[in-house]
Design a protein around this motif. Sequence first.
Motif, PDB file in Angstrom:
ATOM      1  N   UNK A  71       0.832  -1.206   0.000  1.00  0.00           N
ATOM      2  CA  UNK A  71       0.000   0.000   0.000  1.00  0.00           C
ATOM      3  C   UNK A  71       0.864   1.253   0.000  1.00  0.00           C
ATOM      4  N   UNK A  72       0.292   2.337  -0.480  1.00  0.00           N
ATOM      5  CA  UNK A  72       0.955   3.623  -0.304  1.00  0.00           C
ATOM      6  C   UNK A  72       0.875   3.990   1.173  1.00  0.00           C
ATOM      7  N   UNK A  73       1.655   4.968   1.586  1.00  0.00           N
ATOM      8  CA  UNK A  73       1.651   5.369   3.000  1.00  0.00           C
ATOM      9  C   UNK A  73       0.252   5.806   3.422  1.00  0.00           C
ATOM     10  N   UNK A  74      -0.387   6.552   2.529  1.00  0.00           N
ATOM     11  CA  UNK A  74      -1.727   7.058   2.847  1.00  0.00           C
ATOM     12  C   UNK A  74      -2.739   5.913   2.997  1.00  0.00           C
ATOM     13  N   UNK A  75      -2.680   4.979   2.072  1.00  0.00           N
ATOM     14  CA  UNK A  75      -3.609   3.846   2.126  1.00  0.00           C
ATOM     15  C   UNK A  75      -3.344   2.998   3.364  1.00  0.00           C
ATOM     16  N   UNK A  76      -2.077   2.767   3.665  1.00  0.00           N
ATOM     17  CA  UNK A  76      -1.734   1.971   4.837  1.00  0.00           C
ATOM     18  C   UNK A  76      -2.312   2.605   6.100  1.00  0.00           C
ATOM     19  N   UNK A  77      -2.216   3.910   6.160  1.00  0.00           N
ATOM     20  CA  UNK A  77      -2.727   4.586   7.344  1.00  0.00           C
ATOM     21  C   UNK A  77      -4.246   4.457   7.430  1.00  0.00           C
ATOM     22  N   UNK A  78      -4.907   4.642   6.297  1.00  0.00           N
ATOM     23  CA  UNK A  78      -6.367   4.543   6.299  1.00  0.00           C
ATOM     24  C   UNK A  78      -6.824   3.140   6.678  1.00  0.00           C
ATOM     25  N   UNK A  79      -6.137   2.118   6.163  1.00  0.00           N
ATOM     26  CA  UNK A  79      -6.539   0.741   6.447  1.00  0.00           C
ATOM     27  C   UNK A  79      -5.986   0.246   7.774  1.00  0.00           C
ATOM     28  N   UNK A 131      -2.917  -0.600   8.516  1.00  0.00           N
ATOM     29  CA  UNK A 131      -1.997  -1.724   8.356  1.00  0.00           C
ATOM     30  C   UNK A 131      -0.588  -1.179   8.175  1.00  0.00           C
ATOM     31  N   UNK A 132       0.379  -2.049   8.259  1.00  0.00           N
ATOM     32  CA  UNK A 132       1.754  -1.634   8.066  1.00  0.00           C
ATOM     33  C   UNK A 132       2.046  -1.428   6.589  1.00  0.00           C
ATOM     34  N   UNK A 133       3.054  -0.618   6.324  1.00  0.00           N
ATOM     35  CA  UNK A 133       3.373  -0.358   4.922  1.00  0.00           C
ATOM     36  C   UNK A 133       4.026  -1.558   4.249  1.00  0.00           C
ATOM     37  N   UNK A 134       4.415  -2.535   5.052  1.00  0.00           N
ATOM     38  CA  UNK A 134       5.034  -3.736   4.491  1.00  0.00           C
ATOM     39  C   UNK A 134       4.029  -4.885   4.365  1.00  0.00           C
ATOM     40  N   UNK A 169      11.675 -16.435  -7.250  1.00  0.00           N
ATOM     41  CA  UNK A 169      12.774 -15.473  -7.355  1.00  0.00           C
ATOM     42  C   UNK A 169      12.316 -14.068  -6.965  1.00  0.00           C
ATOM     43  N   UNK A 170      11.603 -14.005  -5.865  1.00  0.00           N
ATOM     44  CA  UNK A 170      11.211 -12.696  -5.342  1.00  0.00           C
ATOM     45  C   UNK A 170      11.657 -12.593  -3.892  1.00  0.00           C
ATOM     46  N   UNK A 171      11.595 -11.382  -3.354  1.00  0.00           N
ATOM     47  CA  UNK A 171      11.962 -11.195  -1.957  1.00  0.00           C
ATOM     48  C   UNK A 171      10.868 -11.681  -1.040  1.00  0.00           C
ATOM     49  N   UNK A 172      11.245 -12.018   0.178  1.00  0.00           N
ATOM     50  CA  UNK A 172      10.232 -12.526   1.111  1.00  0.00           C
ATOM     51  C   UNK A 172       9.302 -11.419   1.589  1.00  0.00           C
ATOM     52  N   UNK A 173       9.653 -10.170   1.298  1.00  0.00           N
ATOM     53  CA  UNK A 173       8.801  -9.049   1.695  1.00  0.00           C
ATOM     54  C   UNK A 173       7.929  -8.559   0.552  1.00  0.00           C
ATOM     55  N   UNK A 174       8.058  -9.227  -0.592  1.00  0.00           N
ATOM     56  CA  UNK A 174       7.252  -8.827  -1.745  1.00  0.00           C
ATOM     57  C   UNK A 174       5.916  -9.553  -1.732  1.00  0.00           C
ATOM     58  N   UNK A 175       4.828  -8.823  -1.911  1.00  0.00           N
ATOM     59  CA  UNK A 175       3.512  -9.460  -1.883  1.00  0.00           C
ATOM     60  C   UNK A 175       3.356 -10.493  -2.994  1.00  0.00           C
ATOM     61  N   UNK A 176       2.649 -11.561  -2.658  1.00  0.00           N
ATOM     62  CA  UNK A 176       2.296 -12.559  -3.661  1.00  0.00           C
ATOM     63  C   UNK A 176       0.783 -12.568  -3.825  1.00  0.00           C
ATOM     64  N   UNK A 177       0.360 -12.830  -5.037  1.00  0.00           N
ATOM     65  CA  UNK A 177      -1.064 -12.941  -5.334  1.00  0.00           C
ATOM     66  C   UNK A 177      -1.398 -14.432  -5.320  1.00  0.00           C
ATOM     67  N   UNK A 178      -2.312 -14.804  -4.442  1.00  0.00           N
ATOM     68  CA  UNK A 178      -2.559 -16.221  -4.188  1.00  0.00           C
ATOM     69  C   UNK A 178      -3.991 -16.601  -4.552  1.00  0.00           C
ATOM     70  N   UNK A 179      -4.104 -17.661  -5.326  1.00  0.00           N
ATOM     71  CA  UNK A 179      -5.428 -18.215  -5.630  1.00  0.00           C
ATOM     72  C   UNK A 179      -5.537 -19.601  -5.020  1.00  0.00           C
ATOM     73  N   UNK A 180      -6.541 -19.796  -4.181  1.00  0.00           N
ATOM     74  CA  UNK A 180      -6.833 -21.126  -3.635  1.00  0.00           C
ATOM     75  C   UNK A 180      -8.084 -21.650  -4.298  1.00  0.00           C
ATOM     76  N   UNK A 181      -8.042 -22.893  -4.716  1.00  0.00           N
ATOM     77  CA  UNK A 181      -9.201 -23.440  -5.418  1.00  0.00           C
ATOM     78  C   UNK A 181      -9.446 -24.872  -4.974  1.00  0.00           C
ATOM     79  N   UNK A 182     -10.713 -25.165  -4.706  1.00  0.00           N
ATOM     80  CA  UNK A 182     -11.087 -26.525  -4.341  1.00  0.00           C
ATOM     81  C   UNK A 182     -12.083 -26.996  -5.380  1.00  0.00           C
TER      82      UNK A 182
END
Lengths: 240, 240
Positions: free
Chosen positions: A191-199, A201-204, B200-213
Motif C-alpha cells: 500500500x501507499x503510505x496514505x492507504x496503509x494509514x487509512x486501512x 496496516x503496516x506499509x510492508x 525469485x522474489x523477496x520474502x517481503x514482496x507481496x504474492x497474489x494467491x489463488x486457492x481453489x477446491x
Amino acid sequence: MSSTPSSATPTPAFQRIKDYVQGEIEAGTWGEGDAIPPELRLAAQFGVSRMTVNRALNELEAEQVLVRRKGAGTFVAPQRYQATVVEIRSIAEEIRARGHRHRSALFRLERQRATRMLATQFGVAERSMLFHSVILHYENDAPIQVEDRWVNPALAPGYMEIDFGAVTPNEHLMRVAPLQRAEYQIEAQLPTAEVAEMLAIGEAEPALVLRRRTFSRDAVASLVVLWHPGKRYRFGGALG
Amino acid sequence: MSSTPSSATPTPAFQRIKDYVQGEIEAGTWGEGDAIPPELRLAAQFGVSRMTVNRALNELEAEQVLVRRKGAGTFVAPQRYQATVVEIRSIAEEIRARGHRHRSALFRLERQRATRMLATQFGVAERSMLFHSVILHYENDAPIQVEDRWVNPALAPGYMEIDFGAVTPNEHLMRVAPLQRAEYQIEAQLPTAEVAEMLAIGEAEPALVLRRRTFSRDAVASLVVLWHPGKRYRFGGALG
DNA sequence: TAGTGGTCTAGACCACAGC
DNA sequence: CTGTGGTCTAGACCACTAT
C-alpha cells in the motif's frame, strides 16, 4: 429432482429429454465431439414431436452442453473452457450479507484535471475535468476497503452532490450510467503510505487491489481502485 | 447486426421480437419490474403465432432480461446483480495466448497422509493417503506461478504417473474427474521462504494467491494453491 | 440427393394468479 | 371466472452438409 409422486406437475417431456442426453454424456456413452441421435430419432424414441426434441437440444446448446450444426448434426460440446470465475460483490452489500454493519467515511471529494495517464484511461483530452472521491469503508468499525474513484462528469454530472452516507458511488453510477461493459484487474501490492494509514496496516503488509474500469454509453464512466488489507480480506466465489 | 441486404437469411421473427423487447427496455419505455405485453398481444402485433413469441420471451428470460410468472405475466427483470466477475484461465493456456513460451518444472511428487486440516478440506479421514505435487511454471524462463496441489487418489488414481511435462495437472484432472463445482479465494500474502525462492522474489514482496477446491462426483477432487509474484502477475477480465 | 437442424403455424389443454 | 404463461402437436418449408 423430478419425481414427486402426487399432485406435482409431471416432468415435462423436453426436460426428460435433456436429462437423458446429459445422463448419456456424463456416463461417457457419448463423448466429446460425438454426434448424438438426430431430432427425428429422439422424437420417435420418446414418442414426442420434433419441436419438443428441438427445444430440449436448443436449450442444451445454450447451456454449452451441445453444439449444433445445421445440416450436419448435433454434437457433444468440447470440454468447458476451464476458467476460474470469481464474483466480487459491492462491498456494502457483501458486508450486510455477512450480517455485519457497514459504514463509510468520505475522505476527499474534488474536481481534478486529468493527468495524461487518467486522460488515456478515460479517453478524454488531457486536463479535462474529472470528479475524484476517496472513501473508506468499514466493516463493524474495522477499515476494510479504500475506494479511490475517478468519475467522468459527462456521464454522472450529479456525482459531486450525492449523499455518500446514504448511497454508495456504485449505486449512484448504476442508476445514472447503465453499465455496458467493465474491465478488471486484481493485484497484490504494497500500500501507499496514505492507504496503509487509512486501512490501519503496516506499509510492508500486502494489500489486495482491484482496479475496475466501467463503460457506459460507449464511454468510460468510472475508474476505481479498491484497496483491501491482505490479512483481513479476500475475494471468493463458487462455480458450478 | 441483422440487416444484410441480399442473399442472407432474413432475421427470424423470434429474433426480431427479442430485439424489439430489448430495445424498449434499453430506451426506458419499459422499466425494471414493469409488465410487458402478454404473448397473445405481441403475437398479434408481429403477426406471428404465440409459440414464436413464447420462444423469444423464454430466451430473454434465460438471459435474465425478463422474469416470467405463470398466470401473472412477463416482467422486466430487476437490475443485474452487480458482481465483478474475473476469469482466470489455465496458466499454460494464458501464457500461450500471450504468444509466450510456457514450461514447467516438477519440484515434488509424493504420497502424503492427510493432516487434520487437509482431511477436513477433502472430507476424508485423517491420515488418509493423498497425492501431493509442487510445480513451478515459467513464462519465457521467468518463474510466474507455483502450483502446490493436493489430489484425491479416489478420483484420480493415475495422478502419480502423469508426464507432467506434456500434460498439466489441470488437464489430467479435467479428463479423469469431470468438474462438478469449484470454490475459489484470492488473497494477497507474503510468500513462504520456499515460494519466494522458487518465484525469485523477496520474502517481503507481496504474492497474489489463488486457492481453489474442485469437486467431482460429489467429492473433493483437488485442492490447489497458486502463488504468483505480485509485481509480475495479475488476474484480469472483462464483463459485458 | 438424402439427411439434418432452423424456423414457424394454428391450434390445443393445462396450471396458476388475481380479481 | 378470465387472462396469463407452460407445454405440446403434426404438420410445413427452408438452408445447409455430406456424399
